[in-house]
Design an enzyme around this catalytic site. Sequence first.
Site, PDB file in Angstrom:
ATOM      1  N   HIS A 164       0.825  -1.209   0.000  1.00 28.49           N
ATOM      2  CA  HIS A 164       0.000   0.000   0.000  1.00 28.49           C
ATOM      3  C   HIS A 164       0.855   1.253   0.000  1.00 28.49           C
ATOM      4  CE1 HIS A 164      -2.973   2.867   1.928  1.00 28.49           C
ATOM      5  NE2 HIS A 164      -3.751   2.300   1.031  1.00 28.49           N
ATOM      6  N   CYS A 165       1.967   1.219   0.725  1.00 23.51           N
ATOM      7  CA  CYS A 165       2.839   2.394   0.844  1.00 23.51           C
ATOM      8  C   CYS A 165       3.448   2.794  -0.484  1.00 23.51           C
ATOM      9  CB  CYS A 165       3.971   2.115   1.830  1.00 23.51           C
ATOM     10  SG  CYS A 165       3.438   1.689   3.490  1.00 23.51           S
ATOM     11  N   ARG A 166       3.557   1.852  -1.417  1.00 22.29           N
ATOM     12  CA  ARG A 166       4.322   2.077  -2.642  1.00 22.29           C
ATOM     13  C   ARG A 166       3.435   2.188  -3.883  1.00 22.29           C
ATOM     14  NH1 ARG A 166       9.266  -2.205  -1.264  1.00 22.29           N
ATOM     15  NH2 ARG A 166       9.180  -1.892   0.991  1.00 22.29           N
TER      16      ARG A 166
END
Length: 529
Positions: free
Chosen positions: A352-354
Amino acid sequence: MRTFTLLALALWLTFGLTTKVHAQYPEWDDPNSLPKWMTPEEELRKHEIGLGFLPTSVPGGPVSNIAEFERMEAVLIRYPLGISLSLVAAMSQHVVVLTIVANQSTQTQATNAFQSAGVNMANVQFLVAGTNSYWTRDYGPWFIANGDDEIAIVDFPYNRPRPLDNAINGHVANFMNVPLFGMNVVHTGGNYMTDGFGISASTDLVWEENGNNQSWVLQQMQNYLGIDTYHVTMDPLGDYIKHIDCWAKFLDVDKILITEVPSSHPRYWAYEQIADYYANQISAYGTPYQVYRVYSPNGQPYTNSLILNHRVYVPIMNSTHDAPALAVYQEAMPGYEVLGFTGSWQSTDALHCRTKGIADKGMLRISHLPLTGIHEYQPHFEIEAEIIPYSGAALYADSLFLIYSANQGTFDTVMMSHVTNHTYAGLLPVSLGDTIVSYYISAADHSGRKETFPLIGPAGARSFEVIQTVLPGDANCDGLINVIDVIATVNSILGNNPEPFCPENADVNGDGVINVIDVVGTVNIILGG
């Protein structure tokens, strides 16, 4: 009404002596990206965060913040990558992969790598812009629908002194040709989730990074994003990052996924407090949140997933806990395709962060407050929805459907008609004996878009329960007792099969037979006898 939770304060008061967070950063050796955390050099430049940021006037209202589980036209990533090529290939089969590259040379490298990995190049677009890192979630755009019936981007000062990353939202707005609004709240996408209905959530990092000026932050969130309820809690993970996507995720307006750890875990109490908190909150649908738990005994980042239209991309760790984690998603999100992907995941940083969903700027958006709970029988229930074609194309008046089923039977269809502005309504018919009624809404416009509410269609159909209370004399089931009921009872006796007809109500004397005695009984009820 603007509201926020004081849970964080209560928990810090109770456990403040034992919850001090110590930065324990993972090893970092990627020369193509700055790390998730601030480097020692950046720590000395924290005062630069927000410098040069240009706030704008607020968007015209009403404003609605678009949720991750709404319609997306693309996904934003950066090359060199922080995700696997296999994930890029999978996403490219269904949406545009908007890839940030620094220059033409990097674009050529990305193209070669993508082609070798089987990426669908017809669904790849490049945005040439400099970046400091590949955390597109953290610095990427937040989308709104504003009162001018257009999709727009809300920018914010990224909570890192990284000027290239901080400029990306302006580049994306220009690329998409959508309005850009600047909200001067220091923030980060990994610490923010919204339901598309005016409710959002973060950890108390948002307070810390804005001088603990809670009332001011709440006002900005309402003005720029249309957020009326902002759940701000402590961070149960207790790590350096304090991002909510490390342990929680809105799966729908009324569903939230929260990490579960073993009872022996030193932060077990914190995760349970958070889960209990959300279980006692009311969703925008007016119902308590359905809280799902995903077991993560060793820091597996299962909540750090990406919802992208009809698919969920979940970070997995080649662990025996992967399959149960995917099963939780499948249970909570029927109809979605749930896919696991490995990577260089950490408990504080994963898929999700990327990645960052890019809202469909011409989306056909259906907003509806579902009918839920238990309702007294009536022949029809009116279902209203707001249907807005943000493409500017007209709706097909003959393609606005209310699609329903009773007692888990086959679906049937009735038309919805225009009421006022963007509001449409349809009458959902209910027959005697129907106890569980399910429905969804479908619409189409001249841009070629066809959409449903819920987004996943019949697999996510909303349901409510119907009960019938006997009301002697109310033969036509409308909740009133009058001469129309006398006529209905007489027609039944004559074999004319009136519709609707409630035989339990028509049988006024309760002898199991409907005859002239019941007609007399109904007349006496009307006359007050």
